[in-house]
Design an enzyme around this catalytic site. Structure first.
Site, PDB file in Angstrom:
ATOM      1  N   GLY A 130      -4.585  13.649  -3.700  1.00 29.58           N
ATOM      2  CA  GLY A 130      -5.095  12.462  -2.990  1.00 29.58           C
ATOM      3  C   GLY A 130      -4.185  11.368  -3.565  1.00 29.58           C
ATOM      4  O   GLY A 130      -3.657  11.109  -4.675  1.00 29.58           O
ATOM      5  N   ASP A 180      -4.401   0.695  -2.030  1.00 33.24           N
ATOM      6  CA  ASP A 180      -5.612  -0.266  -1.988  1.00 33.24           C
ATOM      7  C   ASP A 180      -5.094  -1.532  -1.352  1.00 33.24           C
ATOM      8  O   ASP A 180      -4.126  -2.001  -1.800  1.00 33.24           O
ATOM      9  CB  ASP A 180      -6.353  -0.174  -3.088  1.00 33.24           C
ATOM     10  CG  ASP A 180      -6.976   0.873  -3.530  1.00 33.24           C
ATOM     11  OD1 ASP A 180      -7.082   1.751  -3.114  1.00 33.24           O
ATOM     12  OD2 ASP A 180      -7.721   0.906  -4.760  1.00 33.24           O
ATOM     13  N   TYR A 189      -8.921   4.735   2.347  1.00 32.59           N
ATOM     14  CA  TYR A 189      -9.304   5.984   1.673  1.00 32.59           C
ATOM     15  C   TYR A 189     -10.485   6.171   1.872  1.00 32.59           C
ATOM     16  O   TYR A 189     -10.862   7.503   1.618  1.00 32.59           O
ATOM     17  CB  TYR A 189      -9.392   5.328   0.048  1.00 32.59           C
ATOM     18  CG  TYR A 189      -9.402   6.284  -1.210  1.00 32.59           C
ATOM     19  CD1 TYR A 189      -8.285   7.023  -1.701  1.00 32.59           C
ATOM     20  CD2 TYR A 189     -10.627   6.455  -1.642  1.00 32.59           C
ATOM     21  CE1 TYR A 189      -8.588   7.851  -2.764  1.00 32.59           C
ATOM     22  CE2 TYR A 189     -10.957   7.395  -2.662  1.00 32.59           C
ATOM     23  CZ  TYR A 189      -9.929   8.009  -3.266  1.00 32.59           C
ATOM     24  OH  TYR A 189      -9.920   8.757  -4.494  1.00 32.59           O
TER      25      TYR A 189
END
Ligand code: CAA
Length: 241
Positions: A84, A88, A147
């Site tokens: 992953g 952000d 996310y």
């Protein structure tokens, strides 16, 4: 020889702790990684766990990579979809590229890895698929629309596949780690981490990668055969479902 386990993003952070925990529990482990050759080399030298490089965001690369692992070690019986990334940004500043990169790796990556392995698990009537989602897929997180969407998608994926795999002896479960002391979390601005993140964790600390890895080894075990479609939270009581 133990069962064969493949851990994506398996040379760093939660993935590395998981690869090591599975090896210590008797599995024959392969660790996939996408980018960091130096870390992967060091990981293999220290642990003896072979590392295989490809991007889980690329379906064809997954097919080829899985074929390499299976030629070397045997059929994959335990798949840990851990790889992953974060990109952000507050949504008003998020670019289409930041959106796509996170969806491609964190959500489509689980499809790309599970799809080629699934027919073999069905044929052999045994499989364990463990998807590493996130607390932020459960509660949402400002600055992580991409996310949070991908990780929530992983939970839906888990629940649907659990129903499909049940008759074939395949369990599919998710783990939602909270904030764990990995490079990914430590990359958050220190002020944000202390004032907006750790202050929200009732146990008052970040989690340890090994605390998540122990959940994986349990779900992978024969003892967990009746547990499927579930989500285990490991978040220090930060979010109680
Ligand atoms: N809720 C509501 N508003 C928020 C907010 C929140 N939680 N956080 C920030 N804001 C607001 C701020 O108050 C600010 O508002 P104003 O412009 O009106 O003052 C605005 O959003 C911008 O905030 P920042 O100054 O922090 O913006 P930035 O562009 O410098 O940084 C960010 C944005 C990169 C997203 C930063 O806020 C950040 O890093 N946040 C933490 C995100 C996070 O938790 N990521 C988890 C990474 S680890 C991981 O993902 C693993 C896992 O599974 C848990």
């Amino acid at each position: 020889m133990g069962r064969i386990a493949l851990v994506t993003g398996g040379t760093r952070g939660i993935g590395a702790a998981t690869s090591i925990a599975l090896k210590n529990a008797g599995y024959t482990v392969a660790a996939n990684y996408a980018g960091n050759d130096e870390t992967a080399k060091k990981f293999t030298a220290e642990t003896g766990i072979p590392a295989y490089k490809w991007s889980v965001a690329d379906y064809d690369a997954c097919v080829t990579g899985i074929a390499r692992v299976e030629a070397d070690l045997g059929p994959v019986e335990v798949l840990v979809n851990n790889a992953g990334i974060t990109r952000d940004a507050m949504f008003h500043r998020m670019t289409p590229q930041q959106w796509r990169e996170v969806i491609d790796t964190n959500l489509s990556g689980a499809f790309n890895m599970t799809h080629p392995i699934w027919p073999g698990m069905r044929a052999r009537k045994f499989g364990r698929v463990i998807n590493i989602s996130s607390i932020n897929g459960q509660k949402g997180q400002a600055g992580q629309a991409n996310y949070s969407a991908a990780k929530a998608g992983d939970l839906g994926f888990t629940k649907a596949l659990a129903q499909e795999g049940a008759r074939a002896g395949i369990t599919v479960n998710a783990i939602c780690p909270g904030y764990i002391g990995t490079e990914m979390v430590r990359a958050i601005d220190e002020k944000v981490l202390n004032e907006r993140v750790i202050s929200q964790i009732p146990v008052g600390r970040l989690g340890e990668p090994e605390e998540v890895a122990r959940c994986v080894t349990f779900l992978a075990s024969d003892d967990a055969g009746f547990i499927s479609g579930s989500t285990i939270s490991a978040n220090g009581a930060q979010f109680v479902v």
